[in-house]
Design an enzyme around this catalytic site. Structure first.
Site, mmCIF file in Angstrom:
data_model
loop_
_atom_site.group_PDB
_atom_site.id
_atom_site.type_symbol
_atom_site.label_atom_id
_atom_site.label_comp_id
_atom_site.label_asym_id
_atom_site.label_seq_id
_atom_site.Cartn_x
_atom_site.Cartn_y
_atom_site.Cartn_z
ATOM 1 N N ASP A 164 0.811 -1.092 -0.073
ATOM 2 C CA ASP A 164 0.057 0.004 0.007
ATOM 3 C C ASP A 164 0.852 1.250 -0.047
ATOM 4 O O ASP A 164 1.945 1.265 0.496
ATOM 5 C CB ASP A 164 -0.853 0.031 1.154
ATOM 6 C CG ASP A 164 -2.304 0.971 0.863
ATOM 7 O OD1 ASP A 164 -2.437 1.366 -0.148
ATOM 8 O OD2 ASP A 164 -2.763 1.236 2.056
ATOM 9 N N GLY A 165 0.394 2.184 -0.612
ATOM 10 C CA GLY A 165 1.069 3.720 -0.476
ATOM 11 C C GLY A 165 -0.014 4.595 -0.083
ATOM 12 O O GLY A 165 -1.201 4.504 -0.019
ATOM 13 N N GLU A 172 1.275 4.595 -4.574
ATOM 14 C CA GLU A 172 0.878 3.492 -4.828
ATOM 15 C C GLU A 172 1.878 2.344 -5.847
ATOM 16 O O GLU A 172 2.164 1.289 -5.648
ATOM 17 C CB GLU A 172 -0.556 3.087 -5.386
ATOM 18 C CG GLU A 172 -1.606 3.654 -4.414
ATOM 19 C CD GLU A 172 -2.161 2.616 -3.340
ATOM 20 O OE1 GLU A 172 -1.482 1.643 -3.258
ATOM 21 O OE2 GLU A 172 -3.006 2.963 -2.491
ATOM 22 N N ASP A 207 -4.692 -2.593 -2.779
ATOM 23 C CA ASP A 207 -6.134 -1.955 -2.645
ATOM 24 C C ASP A 207 -6.220 -0.732 -3.866
ATOM 25 O O ASP A 207 -7.131 -0.296 -3.665
ATOM 26 C CB ASP A 207 -6.442 -1.563 -1.121
ATOM 27 C CG ASP A 207 -5.559 -0.448 -0.763
ATOM 28 O OD1 ASP A 207 -4.864 0.178 -1.288
ATOM 29 O OD2 ASP A 207 -5.963 0.067 0.443
ATOM 30 N N HIS A 223 -9.723 -1.090 3.691
ATOM 31 C CA HIS A 223 -10.480 -0.846 4.796
ATOM 32 C C HIS A 223 -11.523 -1.603 5.153
ATOM 33 O O HIS A 223 -12.562 -1.181 5.297
ATOM 34 C CB HIS A 223 -10.809 0.721 4.769
ATOM 35 C CG HIS A 223 -9.748 1.550 4.516
ATOM 36 N ND1 HIS A 223 -8.338 1.929 5.597
ATOM 37 C CD2 HIS A 223 -9.351 2.455 3.376
ATOM 38 C CE1 HIS A 223 -7.655 2.720 4.789
ATOM 39 N NE2 HIS A 223 -7.910 2.901 3.704
ATOM 40 N N ASP A 243 -1.362 -0.505 5.233
ATOM 41 C CA ASP A 243 -2.045 0.788 5.090
ATOM 42 C C ASP A 243 -1.409 1.712 6.248
ATOM 43 O O ASP A 243 -1.195 2.931 5.916
ATOM 44 C CB ASP A 243 -3.493 0.895 5.211
ATOM 45 C CG ASP A 243 -4.289 2.245 5.385
ATOM 46 O OD1 ASP A 243 -4.172 2.751 4.279
ATOM 47 O OD2 ASP A 243 -4.636 2.468 6.260
#
Length: 164
Positions: free
Chosen positions: A21-22, A62, A84, A139, A149
């Site tokens: 994740d970024g 990302e 995500d 999330h 995240d």
């Protein structure tokens, strides 16, 4: 004298799962990335994270989060990249071949954004036996997605504090 070439030992069938994740604060703003790499054979797990730049975008963060683990993994692995970011997942699994055929232009004729990052990501993925791109709803309670995240956001926060 006859010379024979030695047959190289086959690479083990290494299977690596990566959750990535970024994060970007402000878009553009300070960014961070994180990834958790899991070797399915040995059970070994490695976490990597870091800053992505003082004035980056969420999409670049990302892309960095996907690139860094692929560069870290020894070539020849079977890698499952889970994230995500539909931008990254669809870009790598559905769009990149078309962009390349079209001279790095989108279907509407504009230039592909972040083209240098896409090229670097494609090059990193190409050194592996196979890379599968899997979208994970963000999330949504997935522990590894929540962890990366949080780590990516912490890296972006740390960068933001350092530039004040």
């Amino acid at each position: 004298m006859t010379e024979t070439l030695a047959t190289p030992e086959p690479l083990p069938n290494r299977k690596i799962t990566v959750n990535f994740d970024g994060s970007c604060l402000g878009n553009p703003g300070p960014g961070g990335f994180a990834a958790i790499l899991q070797d399915e054979t040995s059970g070994k797990e490695v976490t990597i994270s870091g800053p992505c730049g003082r004035h980056t975008t969420n999409n670049k963060a990302e892309l960095t989060a996907a690139l860094k683990p692929l560069l870290k993994i020894k070539a020849g692995a079977h890698v499952t990249m889970t994230g995500d970011s539909e931008y990254v997942i669809k870009g790598m699994s559905e769009r990149i071949a078309r962009w390349k055929r079209n001279g790095w232009r989108t279907s509407s004729g504009g230039f592909v954004a972040n083209v240098e990052e896409w090229k670097a990501l494609e090059a990193a993925a190409s050194k592996h036996a196979k890379v599968n791109w899997v979208w994970q709803h963000g999330h949504a309670g997935c522990p590894l997605n929540e962890k990366v995240d949080g780590l990516a956001r912490a890296e972006a926060e740390k960068l933001r504090r350092s530039i004040r």
